[in-house]
Design a protein around this motif. Structure first.
Motif, PDB file in Angstrom:
ATOM      1  N   ARG A  10       0.831  -1.206   0.000  1.00 26.51           N
ATOM      2  CA  ARG A  10       0.000   0.000   0.000  1.00 26.51           C
ATOM      3  C   ARG A  10       0.869   1.261   0.000  1.00 26.51           C
ATOM      4  O   ARG A  10       0.538   2.250  -0.644  1.00 26.51           O
ATOM      5  N   LEU A  11       1.973   1.224   0.731  1.00 25.84           N
ATOM      6  CA  LEU A  11       2.886   2.365   0.758  1.00 25.84           C
ATOM      7  C   LEU A  11       3.442   2.631  -0.634  1.00 25.84           C
ATOM      8  O   LEU A  11       3.461   3.778  -1.106  1.00 25.84           O
ATOM      9  N   LYS A  12       3.872   1.574  -1.322  1.00 25.26           N
ATOM     10  CA  LYS A  12       4.401   1.735  -2.681  1.00 25.26           C
ATOM     11  C   LYS A  12       3.328   2.291  -3.617  1.00 25.26           C
ATOM     12  O   LYS A  12       3.594   3.181  -4.418  1.00 25.26           O
ATOM     13  N   GLN A  13       2.120   1.756  -3.488  1.00 25.07           N
ATOM     14  CA  GLN A  13       1.032   2.213  -4.348  1.00 25.07           C
ATOM     15  C   GLN A  13       0.706   3.682  -4.098  1.00 25.07           C
ATOM     16  O   GLN A  13       0.489   4.446  -5.031  1.00 25.07           O
ATOM     17  N   SER A  14       0.678   4.062  -2.843  1.00 30.36           N
ATOM     18  CA  SER A  14       0.334   5.448  -2.531  1.00 30.36           C
ATOM     19  C   SER A  14       1.414   6.417  -3.008  1.00 30.36           C
ATOM     20  O   SER A  14       1.108   7.537  -3.439  1.00 30.36           O
ATOM     21  N   LEU A  15       2.671   5.990  -2.964  1.00 29.26           N
ATOM     22  CA  LEU A  15       3.747   6.844  -3.462  1.00 29.26           C
ATOM     23  C   LEU A  15       3.639   7.038  -4.979  1.00 29.26           C
ATOM     24  O   LEU A  15       3.853   8.147  -5.490  1.00 29.26           O
ATOM     25  N   VAL A  16       3.300   5.971  -5.693  1.00 29.65           N
ATOM     26  CA  VAL A  16       3.129   6.064  -7.145  1.00 29.65           C
ATOM     27  C   VAL A  16       1.956   6.971  -7.476  1.00 29.65           C
ATOM     28  O   VAL A  16       2.039   7.849  -8.351  1.00 29.65           O
ATOM     29  N   ARG A  17       0.844   6.786  -6.758  1.00 32.24           N
ATOM     30  CA  ARG A  17      -0.349   7.613  -6.999  1.00 32.24           C
ATOM     31  C   ARG A  17      -0.064   9.086  -6.707  1.00 32.24           C
ATOM     32  O   ARG A  17      -0.499   9.967  -7.435  1.00 32.24           O
ATOM     33  N   ARG A  18       0.659   9.333  -5.625  1.00 30.19           N
ATOM     34  CA  ARG A  18       0.991  10.712  -5.252  1.00 30.19           C
ATOM     35  C   ARG A  18       1.816  11.376  -6.346  1.00 30.19           C
ATOM     36  O   ARG A  18       1.573  12.531  -6.712  1.00 30.19           O
ATOM     37  N   ALA A  19       2.774  10.635  -6.878  1.00 32.07           N
ATOM     38  CA  ALA A  19       3.614  11.180  -7.943  1.00 32.07           C
ATOM     39  C   ALA A  19       2.776  11.505  -9.182  1.00 32.07           C
ATOM     40  O   ALA A  19       2.948  12.562  -9.803  1.00 32.07           O
ATOM     41  N   ARG A  20       1.862  10.601  -9.537  1.00 29.11           N
ATOM     42  CA  ARG A  20       0.997  10.844 -10.701  1.00 29.11           C
ATOM     43  C   ARG A  20       0.094  12.043 -10.481  1.00 29.11           C
ATOM     44  O   ARG A  20      -0.075  12.889 -11.365  1.00 29.11           O
ATOM     45  N   ASN A  21      -0.507  12.119  -9.292  1.00 33.87           N
ATOM     46  CA  ASN A  21      -1.408  13.232  -8.988  1.00 33.87           C
ATOM     47  C   ASN A  21      -0.673  14.565  -9.055  1.00 33.87           C
ATOM     48  O   ASN A  21      -1.169  15.537  -9.633  1.00 33.87           O
ATOM     49  N   ARG A  22       0.502  14.599  -8.451  1.00 34.54           N
ATOM     50  CA  ARG A  22       1.272  15.847  -8.437  1.00 34.54           C
ATOM     51  C   ARG A  22       1.689  16.252  -9.844  1.00 34.54           C
ATOM     52  O   ARG A  22       1.650  17.431 -10.197  1.00 34.54           O
ATOM     53  N   ALA A  23       2.081  15.278 -10.662  1.00 32.44           N
ATOM     54  CA  ALA A  23       2.490  15.576 -12.033  1.00 32.44           C
ATOM     55  C   ALA A  23       1.321  16.119 -12.840  1.00 32.44           C
ATOM     56  O   ALA A  23       1.460  17.102 -13.573  1.00 32.44           O
ATOM     57  N   ASP A  24       0.159  15.491 -12.697  1.00 31.93           N
ATOM     58  CA  ASP A  24      -1.023  15.951 -13.433  1.00 31.93           C
ATOM     59  C   ASP A  24      -1.432  17.354 -13.000  1.00 31.93           C
ATOM     60  O   ASP A  24      -1.730  18.215 -13.831  1.00 31.93           O
ATOM     61  N   LYS A  25      -1.440  17.595 -11.698  1.00 29.02           N
ATOM     62  CA  LYS A  25      -1.832  18.916 -11.199  1.00 29.02           C
ATOM     63  C   LYS A  25      -0.857  19.989 -11.668  1.00 29.02           C
ATOM     64  O   LYS A  25      -1.257  21.094 -12.050  1.00 29.02           O
ATOM     65  N   ARG A  26       0.423  19.678 -11.666  1.00 27.68           N
ATOM     66  CA  ARG A  26       1.426  20.645 -12.110  1.00 27.68           C
ATOM     67  C   ARG A  26       1.254  20.940 -13.591  1.00 27.68           C
ATOM     68  O   ARG A  26       1.351  22.090 -14.026  1.00 27.68           O
ATOM     69  N   GLN A  27       0.972  19.915 -14.379  1.00 27.88           N
ATOM     70  CA  GLN A  27       0.769  20.090 -15.815  1.00 27.88           C
ATOM     71  C   GLN A  27      -0.455  20.979 -16.074  1.00 27.88           C
ATOM     72  O   GLN A  27      -0.428  21.854 -16.952  1.00 27.88           O
TER      73      GLN A  27
END
Length: 89
Positions: A10-27
């Motif tokens: 779950r920790l690994k999954q949440s880190l991946v999701r966080r990275a995707r969310n942050r990248a999308d929001k920044r874009q």
């Protein structure tokens, strides 16, 4: 640090999701700034082109629940209003 295997996953999954969310929001933020810059320079054609790209990004992020759908609609509406105001002048 998690000890249980499922918690580690779950920790690994949440880190991946966080990275995707942050990248999308920044874009999205970057694209919205491009629209606002084009409006400030009174470039209707550029603003329209950038707005289409921004709307696409906002719709995709809202569909994937990276941002709230109402927030996407509100942002598109505000950008569209600025472009419409520019065209009116």
């Amino acid at each position: 640090m998690p000890n249980i295997a499922s918690a580690k996953k779950r920790l690994k999954q949440s880190l991946v999701r966080r990275a995707r969310n942050r990248a999308d929001k920044r874009q999205i933020k970057t694209q919205c700034k491009k629209v606002l810059t084009a409006v400030a320079q009174k470039s209707v054609e550029t603003a329209d082109a950038e707005f289409r790209t921004a709307a696409k990004l906002l719709d995709r992020a809202a569909a994937k629940r990276r941002i709230h759908p109402n927030a996407a609609a509100r942002t598109k509406s505000r950008l569209s209003a600025k472009i419409k105001q520019l065209k009116g002048k």
